[in-house]
Design a protein around this motif. Structure first.
Motif, PDB file in Angstrom:
ATOM      1  N   ASP A  55      36.875   1.980   9.960  1.00  0.00           N
ATOM      2  CA  ASP A  55      35.248   1.461   9.327  1.00  0.00           C
ATOM      3  C   ASP A  55      34.273   1.517  10.265  1.00  0.00           C
ATOM      4  N   PHE A  56      34.815   2.592  10.725  1.00  0.00           N
ATOM      5  CA  PHE A  56      33.391   3.039  11.834  1.00  0.00           C
ATOM      6  C   PHE A  56      32.727   4.117  11.319  1.00  0.00           C
ATOM      7  N   ILE A  57      32.996   5.521  10.944  1.00  0.00           N
ATOM      8  CA  ILE A  57      32.232   6.057  10.046  1.00  0.00           C
ATOM      9  C   ILE A  57      32.897   6.721   8.967  1.00  0.00           C
ATOM     10  N   GLY A  58      34.786   6.510   8.455  1.00  0.00           N
ATOM     11  CA  GLY A  58      35.309   6.804   7.784  1.00  0.00           C
ATOM     12  C   GLY A  58      34.905   6.933   6.234  1.00  0.00           C
ATOM     13  N   THR A  59      34.436   5.289   6.524  1.00  0.00           N
ATOM     14  CA  THR A  59      34.093   4.862   5.011  1.00  0.00           C
ATOM     15  C   THR A  59      32.878   5.721   4.054  1.00  0.00           C
ATOM     16  N   LEU A  60      31.592   5.566   5.201  1.00  0.00           N
ATOM     17  CA  LEU A  60      31.203   6.235   4.605  1.00  0.00           C
ATOM     18  C   LEU A  60      30.820   8.270   4.343  1.00  0.00           C
ATOM     19  N   PHE A  61      32.157   8.508   4.568  1.00  0.00           N
ATOM     20  CA  PHE A  61      32.254  10.007   4.272  1.00  0.00           C
ATOM     21  C   PHE A  61      33.545   9.996   2.885  1.00  0.00           C
ATOM     22  N   PHE A  62      33.852   8.421   2.700  1.00  0.00           N
ATOM     23  CA  PHE A  62      34.856   8.925   1.841  1.00  0.00           C
ATOM     24  C   PHE A  62      33.899   8.165   0.860  1.00  0.00           C
ATOM     25  N   HIS A  63      32.860   7.007   0.796  1.00  0.00           N
ATOM     26  CA  HIS A  63      32.583   6.680  -0.800  1.00  0.00           C
ATOM     27  C   HIS A  63      31.016   6.456  -0.115  1.00  0.00           C
ATOM     28  N   HIS A  64      30.561   7.592   0.838  1.00  0.00           N
ATOM     29  CA  HIS A  64      28.740   6.773   0.476  1.00  0.00           C
ATOM     30  C   HIS A  64      28.337   7.719   1.119  1.00  0.00           C
ATOM     31  N   HIS A  65      28.329   8.852   0.609  1.00  0.00           N
ATOM     32  CA  HIS A  65      27.623  10.271   1.664  1.00  0.00           C
ATOM     33  C   HIS A  65      26.138  10.063   1.493  1.00  0.00           C
ATOM     34  N   LYS A  66      25.361   9.521   0.274  1.00  0.00           N
ATOM     35  CA  LYS A  66      23.738   9.110   0.880  1.00  0.00           C
ATOM     36  C   LYS A  66      24.020   8.898   2.001  1.00  0.00           C
ATOM     37  N   THR A  67      24.504   7.498   2.142  1.00  0.00           N
ATOM     38  CA  THR A  67      23.867   6.559   2.934  1.00  0.00           C
ATOM     39  C   THR A  67      24.254   7.426   4.443  1.00  0.00           C
ATOM     40  N   LEU A  68      25.567   8.646   4.552  1.00  0.00           N
ATOM     41  CA  LEU A  68      26.186   8.594   5.617  1.00  0.00           C
ATOM     42  C   LEU A  68      24.986   9.761   6.144  1.00  0.00           C
ATOM     43  N   ASN A  69      23.831  10.207   4.973  1.00  0.00           N
ATOM     44  CA  ASN A  69      23.021  10.791   5.108  1.00  0.00           C
ATOM     45  C   ASN A  69      21.539   9.999   5.903  1.00  0.00           C
ATOM     46  N   GLN A  70      21.101   8.801   5.893  1.00  0.00           N
ATOM     47  CA  GLN A  70      20.206   8.288   6.165  1.00  0.00           C
ATOM     48  C   GLN A  70      20.491   8.122   8.060  1.00  0.00           C
ATOM     49  N   TYR A  71      21.819   8.274   8.243  1.00  0.00           N
ATOM     50  CA  TYR A  71      22.393   8.204   9.458  1.00  0.00           C
ATOM     51  C   TYR A  71      21.823   8.903   9.960  1.00  0.00           C
ATOM     52  N   PHE A  72      22.778  10.281   9.683  1.00  0.00           N
ATOM     53  CA  PHE A  72      22.636  11.606  10.297  1.00  0.00           C
ATOM     54  C   PHE A  72      22.271  12.763   9.236  1.00  0.00           C
TER      55      PHE A  72
END
Length: 385
Positions: A271-288
């Motif tokens: 619920d912290f960053i795992g769902t970003l890696f697992f499902h939402h790569h584009k969203t992850l790159n918006q944050y980092f």
């Protein structure tokens, strides 16, 4: 085109499905009038079905959830569900097979309609939705507290190692998936595991290999000391919680007595960053966002910008920590640290070799960061960016 193994699994599943339907009709005295493969709720595994039935006197249609898995995992789920069902709302087990038919086992549960908490999080559109979600998180944590405080026991290292939940973590460094994901090869992400990290001019003290070796050593240090353990669900992240008129906990196969850090780790990470890696790569790159990267042969040198903070994820994690503060603090004793558990959650959430390049690099970055930040202060993750 199926490989031989996939073909065999498909045939086994078909056989197990036929076996389960025969059992359902006979045991519940119903007719099966509909079968629908589950692709969304209860996770994304294809080996689950909604079974619609009607009783022989044709009074009403009743829907059940039919789950298939390896027989060993089904046995764990039965034990885990029995372990928590008195304390947590969890779908009732309606039927289990009397005889083993194949490598697949199955369970028939009552069907709970509704949405996963993970889906509800993605549907947040405004501040009101967000505040409602925060309240939902608090309610969920209150239910877990009811489980956590029902009993406390002292466990030793041997009982810790044998627990169902520990297998989830232990196998991440010693199991088949670790070898599959990180086998040595020129194009495998493990080829970077012996490099030092430099992130925004900050040098990290350990390589990935050194971080992993430190955790392995802790597992190998057999000792007689005892630590406090609680009853835990083991995997209560947003993807395992259904919200209907109330909150329901599913996938209880890891429920057992466990240290508080172990109980917190999967929900914290996912619920912290795992769902970003697992499902939402584009969203992850918006944050980092990686603005530059260099592999010197001995170091991985990153420049990373943070266009926006993961504010909602941070708040949710803070709620978890606040609600569990009587169990989890700087005095909490465990065989592993919370950082160790978070790293173990991170490394085998999904095969990182299949991530896009930018996500692969961020995957490496977060092994380093998760080993160093203060997990009881989740905002400290930004001390490294």
């Amino acid at each position: 085109m199926f490989t031989k193994q996939k073909t065999n699994n498909k045939l086994f599943l078909r056989s197990a499905l036929n076996h389960s339907l025969t059992n359902i009709k006979k045991s519940l005295k119903v007719k099966v009038v509909g079968i629908e493969r589950v692709t969304k709720i209860y996770g994304s595994k294809s080996n689950s079905f909604l079974i619609k039935t009607i009783s022989n006197n044709k009074d009403r249609i009743v829907t059940y959830f039919l789950k298939f898995d390896e027989d060993e995992n089904i046995k764990k789920e039965i034990k885990g569900t029995r372990f928590v069902e008195r304390f947590l709302p969890t779908p009732k087990i309606i039927l289990t097979p009397k005889n083993k038919m194949s490598e697949f086992g199955w369970l028939l549960f009552e069907y709970i309609p509704g949405k996963l908490m993970a889906e509800k999080f993605l549907q947040i559109k405004n501040k009101k939705d967000l505040e409602l979600f925060y309240e939902l998180e608090k309610q969920k944590e209150k239910l877990l507290n009811n489980l956590h405080f029902k009993s406390k026991v002292e466990i030793n290292y041997d009982n810790y190692i044998k627990s169902r939940t520990n297998r989830l973590f232990y196998d991440r460094l010693f199991g088949k998936r670790y070898k599959l994901f990180f086998a040595k090869s020129p194009d495998n992400i493990s080829s970077y595991f012996n490099r030092q990290f430099v992130i925004n001019n900050k040098e990290f003290p350990y390589t990935v290999n050194q971080v992993f070796e430190s955790i392995r050593k802790k597992y190998s240090l057999h000792n007689n000391r005892k630590i406090t353990a609680i009853k835990g669900q083991g995997d209560a992240h947003h993807g395992n919680i259904i919200v209907d008129k109330k909150i329901w906990f599913i996938d209880n196969e890891y429920a057992d007595f466990m240290p508080p850090f172990m109980e917190l780790a999967k929900p914290y990470y996912n619920d912290f960053i795992g769902t970003l890696f697992f499902h939402h790569h584009k969203t992850l790159n918006q944050y980092f966002k990686i603005s530059s990267f260099e592999d010197t042969g001995t170091q991985l040198v990153f420049k990373i910008k943070c266009p926006q903070k993961i504010t909602n994820f941070l708040k949710i994690t803070k709620i978890k920590l606040q609600k569990r503060k009587k169990l989890i603090n700087n005095k909490t004793k465990d065989f592993l640290s919370l950082n160790d558990y978070l790293i173990l959650c991170h490394i085998l959430t999904k095969d990182p070799n299949k991530y896009p390049l930018k996500t692969k690099l961020l995957f490496l970055v977060f092994i380093a960061v998760l080993s160093q930040f203060d997990p009881l202060n989740p905002e400290s993750i930004y001390d490294y960016f």
